[in-house]
Motif scaffolding. Structure first.
Motif, PDB file in Angstrom:
ATOM      1  N   TRP A  97      23.153 -34.631  13.625  1.00 29.70           N
ATOM      2  CA  TRP A  97      22.093 -33.902  14.315  1.00 29.70           C
ATOM      3  C   TRP A  97      20.986 -34.816  14.808  1.00 29.70           C
ATOM      4  O   TRP A  97      20.345 -34.536  15.815  1.00 29.70           O
ATOM      5  CB  TRP A  97      21.499 -32.826  13.401  1.00 29.70           C
ATOM      6  CG  TRP A  97      22.496 -31.837  12.905  1.00 29.70           C
ATOM      7  CD1 TRP A  97      22.828 -31.577  11.607  1.00 29.70           C
ATOM      8  CD2 TRP A  97      23.324 -30.973  13.696  1.00 29.70           C
ATOM      9  NE1 TRP A  97      23.810 -30.612  11.547  1.00 29.70           N
ATOM     10  CE2 TRP A  97      24.138 -30.216  12.811  1.00 29.70           C
ATOM     11  CE3 TRP A  97      23.474 -30.768  15.071  1.00 29.70           C
ATOM     12  CZ2 TRP A  97      25.066 -29.290  13.240  1.00 29.70           C
ATOM     13  CZ3 TRP A  97      24.414 -29.840  15.507  1.00 29.70           C
ATOM     14  CH2 TRP A  97      25.179 -29.104  14.605  1.00 29.70           C
ATOM     15  N   ARG A  98      20.782 -35.940  14.121  1.00 35.64           N
ATOM     16  CA  ARG A  98      19.682 -36.836  14.514  1.00 35.64           C
ATOM     17  C   ARG A  98      20.088 -37.876  15.552  1.00 35.64           C
ATOM     18  O   ARG A  98      19.247 -38.643  16.022  1.00 35.64           O
ATOM     19  CB  ARG A  98      19.095 -37.526  13.287  1.00 35.64           C
ATOM     20  CG  ARG A  98      20.014 -38.521  12.605  1.00 35.64           C
ATOM     21  CD  ARG A  98      19.394 -38.961  11.276  1.00 35.64           C
ATOM     22  NE  ARG A  98      20.179 -39.969  10.583  1.00 35.64           N
ATOM     23  CZ  ARG A  98      19.959 -41.277  10.657  1.00 35.64           C
ATOM     24  NH1 ARG A  98      18.995 -41.730  11.442  1.00 35.64           N
ATOM     25  NH2 ARG A  98      20.688 -42.129   9.978  1.00 35.64           N
ATOM     26  N   THR A  99      21.358 -37.912  15.917  1.00 35.06           N
ATOM     27  CA  THR A  99      21.810 -38.892  16.911  1.00 35.06           C
ATOM     28  C   THR A  99      21.270 -38.533  18.294  1.00 35.06           C
ATOM     29  O   THR A  99      21.457 -37.411  18.772  1.00 35.06           O
ATOM     30  CB  THR A  99      23.351 -38.946  16.959  1.00 35.06           C
ATOM     31  OG1 THR A  99      23.850 -39.326  15.672  1.00 35.06           O
ATOM     32  CG2 THR A  99      23.817 -39.972  17.991  1.00 35.06           C
ATOM     33  N   SER A 100      20.593 -39.466  18.935  1.00 37.98           N
ATOM     34  CA  SER A 100      19.971 -39.241  20.246  1.00 37.98           C
ATOM     35  C   SER A 100      20.812 -39.870  21.360  1.00 37.98           C
ATOM     36  O   SER A 100      21.768 -40.605  21.097  1.00 37.98           O
ATOM     37  CB  SER A 100      18.576 -39.864  20.273  1.00 37.98           C
ATOM     38  OG  SER A 100      18.663 -41.287  20.209  1.00 37.98           O
ATOM     39  N   TRP A 101      20.432 -39.594  22.605  1.00 36.23           N
ATOM     40  CA  TRP A 101      21.126 -40.207  23.733  1.00 36.23           C
ATOM     41  C   TRP A 101      20.988 -41.720  23.695  1.00 36.23           C
ATOM     42  O   TRP A 101      21.906 -42.445  24.083  1.00 36.23           O
ATOM     43  CB  TRP A 101      20.603 -39.642  25.065  1.00 36.23           C
ATOM     44  CG  TRP A 101      19.197 -40.023  25.410  1.00 36.23           C
ATOM     45  CD1 TRP A 101      18.063 -39.315  25.147  1.00 36.23           C
ATOM     46  CD2 TRP A 101      18.771 -41.230  26.066  1.00 36.23           C
ATOM     47  NE1 TRP A 101      16.962 -40.012  25.598  1.00 36.23           N
ATOM     48  CE2 TRP A 101      17.360 -41.182  26.171  1.00 36.23           C
ATOM     49  CE3 TRP A 101      19.447 -42.335  26.575  1.00 36.23           C
ATOM     50  CZ2 TRP A 101      16.614 -42.190  26.756  1.00 36.23           C
ATOM     51  CZ3 TRP A 101      18.711 -43.360  27.162  1.00 36.23           C
ATOM     52  CH2 TRP A 101      17.306 -43.279  27.247  1.00 36.23           C
ATOM     53  N   GLN A 102      19.824 -42.204  23.231  1.00 37.89           N
ATOM     54  CA  GLN A 102      19.630 -43.655  23.143  1.00 37.89           C
ATOM     55  C   GLN A 102      20.566 -44.269  22.111  1.00 37.89           C
ATOM     56  O   GLN A 102      21.109 -45.365  22.306  1.00 37.89           O
ATOM     57  CB  GLN A 102      18.174 -43.969  22.785  1.00 37.89           C
ATOM     58  CG  GLN A 102      17.851 -45.460  22.831  1.00 37.89           C
ATOM     59  CD  GLN A 102      17.944 -46.044  24.230  1.00 37.89           C
ATOM     60  OE1 GLN A 102      17.257 -45.602  25.142  1.00 37.89           O
ATOM     61  NE2 GLN A 102      18.805 -47.043  24.400  1.00 37.89           N
TER      62      GLN A 102
END
Length: 201
Positions: free
Chosen positions: A24-29
């Protein structure tokens, strides 16, 4: 687009990868940073719901289809933030869907190009990272004042939704280069724009 031959049949693979089972905490960056080891990432995004929470999946687009194949072969099962991600081809890839149409398999802008149009080299840019809600008029507004614009369009899928990118054609190469220098890397509604010359126009 890469042609992979196996078991007697030719498989066409686009430049976009569908990545699921994201933390859930994985971002596009995070996606971009992890996948850039496979090649040049021109676009990365993690889908979110109305409350801005991750849906657990995203899209990574590479400069070439070969780089996308490398990502599928090497990143599938790799852990990102403690979860093994699933990486496969994006079956909604416009390049694959439109392959049998005129100009269909050539580039991002293929689906936007009208038969018979002749775009002078170096005058058209591809804009990635557009907010999903943006229309062609809003795309034009971003670039208005940078130079003389001939046309601008947002690419849409068959479901009628934006693909998150579009094209802008300028009257001259100088205007196109000015747009790149002024707007490439700028942030728009939480997304970072990528503005590059469309080498396939």
């Amino acid at each position: 687009m890469a042609d992979i031959t196996g078991m007697g049949e030719e498989i066409r693979v686009g430049r976009r990868c569908f990545v699921s089972n994201l933390a859930w905490r994985t971002s596009w960056q995070d996606l971009k940073d992890e996948f850039r080891k496979c090649g040049e990432v021109v676009y990365a995004n993690v889908m979110k719901d109305e409350s801005h929470r991750s849906k657990g999946w995203g899209i990574v687009e590479f400069q070439t289809a070969e780089e996308a194949v490398t990502a599928m072969n090497t990143m599938n099962g790799v852990e990102i933030h403690g979860r093994p991600v699933i990486v496969r081809e994006d079956r909604e890839d416009r390049e694959i869907k439109d392959f049998s149409k005129p100009f269909g398999g050539r580039a991002f802008s293929a689906g936007l190009k009208k038969e018979g149009e002749d775009v002078p080299p170096g005058t058209q840019v591809v804009v990635h990272g557009l907010p999903w809600s943006y229309t062609s008029d809003q795309l034009l507004e971003i670039f208005r004042g940078v130079g003389e614009i001939i046309k601008g369009e947002v690419a849409y899928g068959r479901d009628g939704r934006s693909r998150g990118y579009g094209i802008i054609q300028f009257a001259s190469q100088e205007d196109a280069n000015l747009a790149i220098s002024q707007l490439n890397g700028t942030e728009l509604e939480g997304r970072v724009l990528s503005v590059k010359i469309d080498g396939f126009a």
